[in-house]
Design an enzyme around this catalytic site. Structure first.
Site, PDB file in Angstrom:
ATOM      1  CG  HIS A  35      -1.687  -1.233   1.436  1.00 40.10           C
ATOM      2  ND1 HIS A  35      -2.949  -1.465   0.950  1.00 40.10           N
ATOM      3  CD2 HIS A  35      -1.327  -2.359   2.096  1.00 40.10           C
ATOM      4  CE1 HIS A  35      -3.346  -2.682   1.315  1.00 40.10           C
ATOM      5  NE2 HIS A  35      -2.378  -3.251   2.004  1.00 40.10           N
ATOM      6  CB  SER A  64      13.999  22.436 -15.413  1.00 40.79           C
ATOM      7  OG  SER A  64      13.241  23.632 -15.532  1.00 40.79           O
ATOM      8  CE  LYS A  69      12.438  19.284 -11.414  1.00 39.44           C
ATOM      9  NZ  LYS A  69      11.117  19.593 -11.849  1.00 39.44           N
ATOM     10  CD  GLU A  97       9.382  12.211 -15.755  1.00 42.35           C
ATOM     11  OE1 GLU A  97       8.473  12.874 -15.234  1.00 42.35           O
ATOM     12  OE2 GLU A  97      10.406  12.722 -16.243  1.00 42.35           O
TER      13      GLU A  97
END
Ligand code: ARG
Length: 458
Positions: free
Chosen positions: A159, A280, A286, A293
């Site tokens: 979970h 970024s 970043k 992804e």
């Protein structure tokens, strides 16, 4: 440019509308089948000669012509034309231009309906071999990463809540198991891909004395299709391939998701290699996990392809329908995407930096040794349900006081159960917790090492 007559143009008086040519042509997609189309045609021509349907001289000219066309295509000299619709007719037209009459005999006892599904089977057979190898490579990289980090303990989750400590290597090898099953699925699907459809003709077979088993031997097919209508109608081999690919992507996207999560500031369990991340344009700090992804994102396309082909096939009357031409884009894109994504996942693994201390600290935190304490009580004769209750009360105390179980004194612990003794502390470390889970398939280091040996990396 003079418009040549269609290869099928005999019964037509009027010309095909230009817009229809553009709409119905598939050459920009199916040109990639040229090698398989030529291999299939060469086998067909040799069979026609063996059966004396064409002369051996004609067959030799056909084979030579086809091989020359293959070279033209590979050297970028072939002019593909949408007027000739697809790869089959582009090649046939060129063959006739090159060798004349003999070329006109190649299509004897054959239809594009059995030809196209032959090409797809030859193509998939080859690509599935490559995908099987890529799955093997990914499994090897996972196993190597597991071997490098054999001692590392991490929190195991259910979970997405901290549950019990596990070896990081055990977690990685969970993926190796998934990819092993994916390989088995591909191999099993291959049995049904690897069936010769050629000889079905348009749908009913042929009146000419062909020898299908001979063609099967030439092309390395262990089986031939048993029903000509089925042979030109079905694409379940392609559906199965897409389903197997979709499951590969379920697994890939879960791995990708964990890489994204683990490399987040919040988890901080790993750092991804610079070469596989991007920055970024606005936020200088970043470092984004674009590769995982995109692997995760591409799974959507693959599931879509499976859905597309299922929908395409559903309710089609037998036998061949032109709808079937639409099977190619999804299959080709799935092949490309599965291969590229497996490659990326394989490449990124060796460069991942594991932040061992951070994982170890996380494994200490979160009261994950509560089950171990209950097991401890069980080993001292307390029934599991009562032990569960006792430990539940201890956990509540820990939560109130912001302490870990092993930070409570023996006196405090004994208040909950007199069965608890000094040896409990050595029982409660993550190392001991992992070490004791020796049940078959459990996270104990001995089990993991055994699995690595079976995988040939230890
Ligand atoms: N390009 C077609 C396909 O991909 C080949 C078969 C065409 N057959 C026909 N009768 N129009 O399905």
């Amino acid at each position: 440019m003079v418009k040549e007559k269609k290869l099928w143009g005999g019964r037509f008086a009027g010309r095909t509308a230009g817009s229809v040519e553009a709409f119905t042509a598939s050459i920009d997609v199916d040109a990639r089948l040229y090698r398989h189309d030529i291999a299939g045609s060469i086998a067909h021509a040799r069979m026609l000669a063996k059966q004396r349907i064409v002369s051996s001289r004609e067959a030799r000219r056909i084979v030579r012509g086809l091989l020359a066309i293959q070279r033209e295509i590979e050297e970028g000299k072939f002019r593909f034309s949408t007027a000739d619709e697809d790869i089959h007719m582009n090649i046939e037209r060129r063959l006739i231009a090159k060798i004349g009459k003999a070329g006109e005999k190649l299509h004897t006892a054959r239809s594009r309906n059995d030809q196209v599904t032959l090409d797809m089977r030859l193509y998939l057979r080859e690509e599935m071999g490559i995908i099987g190898e890529a799955l093997g490579n990914l499994r090897q990289e996972l196993a190597r990463a597991a071997r490098r980090h054999l001692k590392v303990i991490m929190p195991g989750y259910t979970h997405l809540q901290r549950a019990q400590p596990v070896l990081f290597s055990h977690h990685l090898l969970a993926y190796a198991e998934m990819f092993e099953r994916d390989g088995e699925r591909m191999a099993d699907c291959l049995k049904r891909v690897n069936v010769l459809p050629l000889g079905a003709g348009a749908l009913a077979g042929t009146t000419l004395p062909i020898d299908r088993s001979y063609v099967a031997r030439l092309l390395g097919f262990p089986r031939i299709s048993k029903n000509s209508i089925d042979a030109v109608s079905d694409r379940d081999f392609a559906l199965e391939f897409l389903a197997a690919s979709a499951i590969v992507f379920v697994h890939l996207s879960r791995l990708a998701e964990e890489l994204v999560l683990w490399s987040s500031w919040e988890f901080g369990f790993i750092e991804l290699p610079d070469g596989y991340c991007t920055g970024s344009s606005m936020m200088p700090q970043k470092k984004n996990p674009d590769v995982p992804e995109l692997i995760r994102g591409k799974s959507g396309r693959i599931f879509g392809h499976l859905q597309a082909l299922l929908t395409l096939m559903k309710g089609l009357p037998l036998a061949y329908n032109r709808d079937l031409q639409e099977d190619k884009r999804p299959v080709f894109d799935a092949v490309d995407t599965v291969k590229a994504s497996l490659q990326m996942a394989t490449e990124i693994l060796p460069g991942i930096k594991v932040k061992t201390e951070r994982m170890a600290a996380a494994a200490l935190d979160g009261l994950m040794n509560a089950t171990d304490l209950a097991d401890y009580l069980v080993s001292r004769g307390v029934p599991f349900r009562s032990a569960h209750g006792v430990v539940g009360a201890i956990v509540r105390l820990c939560l109130d006081r912001g302490r870990r179980i092993e930070e409570l004194s023996l006196k405090e612990l004994k208040r909950f159960s007199p069965k608890i003794e000094k040896d409990v502390y050595s029982y409660l470390t993550p190392q001991a917790a992992v070490e004791r889970r020796r049940s078959a398939g459990g996270t104990a280091p001995g089990n993991v090492r055994q699995r690595l040996r079976e995988m040939g990396v230890l």
